[in-house]
Design a protein around this motif. Sequence first.
Motif, PDB file in Angstrom:
ATOM      1  N   ALA A  39       0.844  -1.205   0.000  1.00 47.54           N
ATOM      2  CA  ALA A  39       0.000   0.000   0.000  1.00 47.54           C
ATOM      3  C   ALA A  39       0.876   1.251   0.000  1.00 47.54           C
ATOM      4  O   ALA A  39       0.589   2.228  -0.695  1.00 47.54           O
ATOM      5  CB  ALA A  39      -0.933  -0.007   1.204  1.00 47.54           C
ATOM      6  N   VAL A  40       1.957   1.202   0.764  1.00 50.20           N
ATOM      7  CA  VAL A  40       2.853   2.364   0.831  1.00 50.20           C
ATOM      8  C   VAL A  40       3.625   2.518  -0.488  1.00 50.20           C
ATOM      9  O   VAL A  40       3.849   3.634  -0.960  1.00 50.20           O
ATOM     10  CB  VAL A  40       3.823   2.243   2.025  1.00 50.20           C
ATOM     11  N   VAL A  44      -1.000   4.627  -0.554  1.00 48.90           N
ATOM     12  CA  VAL A  44      -0.656   5.440   0.615  1.00 48.90           C
ATOM     13  C   VAL A  44      -0.924   4.652   1.899  1.00 48.90           C
ATOM     14  O   VAL A  44      -1.898   3.909   1.988  1.00 48.90           O
ATOM     15  CB  VAL A  44      -1.414   6.796   0.598  1.00 48.90           C
ATOM     16  N   GLY A  45      -0.041   4.843   2.854  1.00 52.72           N
ATOM     17  CA  GLY A  45      -0.194   4.185   4.154  1.00 52.72           C
ATOM     18  C   GLY A  45      -0.040   5.191   5.285  1.00 52.72           C
ATOM     19  O   GLY A  45       0.647   6.204   5.144  1.00 52.72           O
ATOM     20  N   LEU A  46      -0.716   4.900   6.391  1.00 48.77           N
ATOM     21  CA  LEU A  46      -0.650   5.753   7.589  1.00 48.77           C
ATOM     22  C   LEU A  46       0.078   5.016   8.692  1.00 48.77           C
ATOM     23  O   LEU A  46      -0.209   3.836   8.926  1.00 48.77           O
ATOM     24  CB  LEU A  46      -2.050   6.017   8.144  1.00 48.77           C
ATOM     25  N   GLN A 142       2.350  12.011  16.460  1.00 48.48           N
ATOM     26  CA  GLN A 142       2.955  12.105  15.133  1.00 48.48           C
ATOM     27  C   GLN A 142       2.365  11.021  14.230  1.00 48.48           C
ATOM     28  O   GLN A 142       2.313   9.851  14.613  1.00 48.48           O
ATOM     29  CB  GLN A 142       4.479  11.945  15.244  1.00 48.48           C
ATOM     30  N   ILE A 143       1.935  11.443  13.058  1.00 43.75           N
ATOM     31  CA  ILE A 143       1.375  10.503  12.086  1.00 43.75           C
ATOM     32  C   ILE A 143       2.155  10.648  10.782  1.00 43.75           C
ATOM     33  O   ILE A 143       2.345  11.770  10.295  1.00 43.75           O
ATOM     34  CB  ILE A 143      -0.128  10.795  11.837  1.00 43.75           C
ATOM     35  N   ALA A 144       2.621   9.527  10.252  1.00 42.09           N
ATOM     36  CA  ALA A 144       3.331   9.548   8.967  1.00 42.09           C
ATOM     37  C   ALA A 144       2.366   9.089   7.878  1.00 42.09           C
ATOM     38  O   ALA A 144       1.670   8.091   8.047  1.00 42.09           O
ATOM     39  CB  ALA A 144       4.546   8.640   9.027  1.00 42.09           C
ATOM     40  N   ILE A 145       2.327   9.845   6.781  1.00 43.31           N
ATOM     41  CA  ILE A 145       1.500   9.494   5.616  1.00 43.31           C
ATOM     42  C   ILE A 145       2.475   9.315   4.471  1.00 43.31           C
ATOM     43  O   ILE A 145       3.143  10.264   4.064  1.00 43.31           O
ATOM     44  CB  ILE A 145       0.494  10.607   5.265  1.00 43.31           C
ATOM     45  N   GLN A 146       2.583   8.077   3.974  1.00 43.04           N
ATOM     46  CA  GLN A 146       3.653   7.760   3.037  1.00 43.04           C
ATOM     47  C   GLN A 146       3.121   7.008   1.820  1.00 43.04           C
ATOM     48  O   GLN A 146       2.273   6.119   1.957  1.00 43.04           O
ATOM     49  CB  GLN A 146       4.698   6.895   3.738  1.00 43.04           C
ATOM     50  N   GLY A 217      -7.146   4.153  -1.534  1.00 44.92           N
ATOM     51  CA  GLY A 217      -6.780   2.830  -1.016  1.00 44.92           C
ATOM     52  C   GLY A 217      -5.867   2.926   0.193  1.00 44.92           C
ATOM     53  O   GLY A 217      -4.986   2.089   0.388  1.00 44.92           O
ATOM     54  N   VAL A 218      -6.073   3.939   1.023  1.00 37.46           N
ATOM     55  CA  VAL A 218      -5.207   4.131   2.191  1.00 37.46           C
ATOM     56  C   VAL A 218      -5.308   2.927   3.128  1.00 37.46           C
ATOM     57  O   VAL A 218      -6.374   2.329   3.268  1.00 37.46           O
ATOM     58  CB  VAL A 218      -5.573   5.430   2.947  1.00 37.46           C
ATOM     59  N   LYS A 219      -4.180   2.566   3.726  1.00 36.83           N
ATOM     60  CA  LYS A 219      -4.161   1.492   4.716  1.00 36.83           C
ATOM     61  C   LYS A 219      -3.429   1.980   5.956  1.00 36.83           C
ATOM     62  O   LYS A 219      -2.411   2.678   5.844  1.00 36.83           O
ATOM     63  CB  LYS A 219      -3.392   0.286   4.172  1.00 36.83           C
ATOM     64  N   ALA A 220      -3.948   1.619   7.119  1.00 40.94           N
ATOM     65  CA  ALA A 220      -3.191   1.808   8.346  1.00 40.94           C
ATOM     66  C   ALA A 220      -2.076   0.768   8.345  1.00 40.94           C
ATOM     67  O   ALA A 220      -2.315  -0.390   8.010  1.00 40.94           O
ATOM     68  CB  ALA A 220      -4.087   1.612   9.556  1.00 40.94           C
ATOM     69  N   CYS A 221      -0.875   1.188   8.660  1.00 37.76           N
ATOM     70  CA  CYS A 221       0.290   0.295   8.565  1.00 37.76           C
ATOM     71  C   CYS A 221       1.003   0.209   9.907  1.00 37.76           C
ATOM     72  O   CYS A 221       1.106   1.204  10.620  1.00 37.76           O
ATOM     73  CB  CYS A 221       1.276   0.814   7.527  1.00 37.76           C
ATOM     74  N   GLY A 222       1.509  -0.965  10.198  1.00 38.23           N
ATOM     75  CA  GLY A 222       2.149  -1.193  11.489  1.00 38.23           C
ATOM     76  C   GLY A 222       3.666  -1.141  11.417  1.00 38.23           C
ATOM     77  O   GLY A 222       4.264  -0.868  10.369  1.00 38.23           O
TER      78      GLY A 222
END
Lengths: 361, 128
Positions: A39-40, A44-46, A142-146, A217-222
């Motif tokens: 996704a990243v 895009v991933g968060l 802090q949130i990264a959007i990549q 298609g954003v995904k939360a990412c770990g």
Amino acid sequence: MTRRTPLNEAHRKLGARMVDFAGWDMPVQYSSLTAEHEAVRTAVGLFDVSHMGEIEFTGPGALETVNRLISNDLARCQDGQAVYAGLLNDLGGFVDDVVAYRFSPERILICVNSSNREKDFAWMNARAEGVKPVDKSDDYAQIAIQGPKAVGLVQRLTKSDLSQVGTYRFTEGEVAGVKAIISRTGYTGEDGFELYCAAGDAVKLWDALLEAGQPDGVKACGLGARDSLRTEMKYALYGNDIDDAHTALEAGLGWIVKLDKAGGFIGKDALAAQKAAGVPRKLVGFELTDKGIPRHGYSVLKNGERVGEVTSGTMGPTVKKSIGMAYVPANLAAEGSTFDVDIRGRAVPAIVVKTPFLKKS
Amino acid sequence: MADNVPQDLKYTQEHEWARVSGKIVVVGITHHAQQTLGDIVYVELPKLGAQVTAGDSFGTVESVKAVSELFAPISGKVVKVNDELVASPEDINTEPYGDGWLVEIELSDAGQLSNLLDAAAYEKLIKE
């Protein structure tokens, strides 16, 4: 006691698998590590990176104070620019690797690794000649959007003109109605932003990004995807690839060491001496040429003898190869050099390759 | 979910499953195990004809983040190896009880089967 970011509940609602990470209860993955990684790379991933620490220097002389603590040169930067740098010990090894943000010569913010926050603060406090640091970590989330769709996503939620915010530049504005530092930085090799907001605003910002990013298609990412993404870029991880026992030159991070900067910095003399004498070992990127996965701590063998150690390694989800980093003697550091990695008793051949592993078209 | 612990299989404490038909036992890892490991990217299995011993490691399965040993549910000779997993180790994630099987072992001692857990006992184990 385990620490939690302001987004802890949000992760649980999304069904994240939580793990202990340096004393923090953090999501390692939500669905699948490789799906989050992809996704990243493709959309895009968060990432919740609120566990990172933020230490601020404010007042006359802040720039000069910080510049003696970090290896890179913030004096050469403009306001609104950030630099990647080392906090180095007297031997040129890492106390931590950080990103320093120059708001003005009188306001500098330093983002530090979560596991080093207290150590870094004490270290800076003891060595700061002039302005004293203030630990603001609990104030910030802090949130990264990549990812390739990250800029478009953030732009839809802010009036700030992001085309004016170049790489390693930042601005202050509002995103989804939340006051934020909008920084074009990241740890994935993709374009994107790291947003710093007040801890109390984190959920609002996170939810807004997830919702607005649906068409992308954003995904939360770990943390799992974060690690495989950074490994494909050969970005160093403190505690794995860099530490107090290996110098910045050995880590291949000579580009963040400004030996000629005015006023000098802690660790400079040792690095200058090492540079003159020759760097004895180097952190290289390698690929396995046979099956297996190299992992942190595995031995590097040459003719059956242990000559080095793997610091990070994975099966790269995008490069689709078994890749890793290792400290090896300088005579094995050139591209094309070969050695073996001891994978649980099996000597698996490896070759030093040019990095980053991920070649951008 | 009950359907993630098939009732007709036997299980180990280490999350392998065993499908017994006569002297032949097909072995894999459970849905629970693959879920815990995450995306599986590499599998190391024994060679055809190898002797394995109940409770001993007979291979490894690696996800992006972790290495996990595979433990033989029973002793015997490896009579079939799932070579497809070399090219598609992700089958273990998608079909742990189907295409993601690992090896077939010819039992040397049928008495060992009584040491394995039944579905109810395994369900209890993973709920703990």
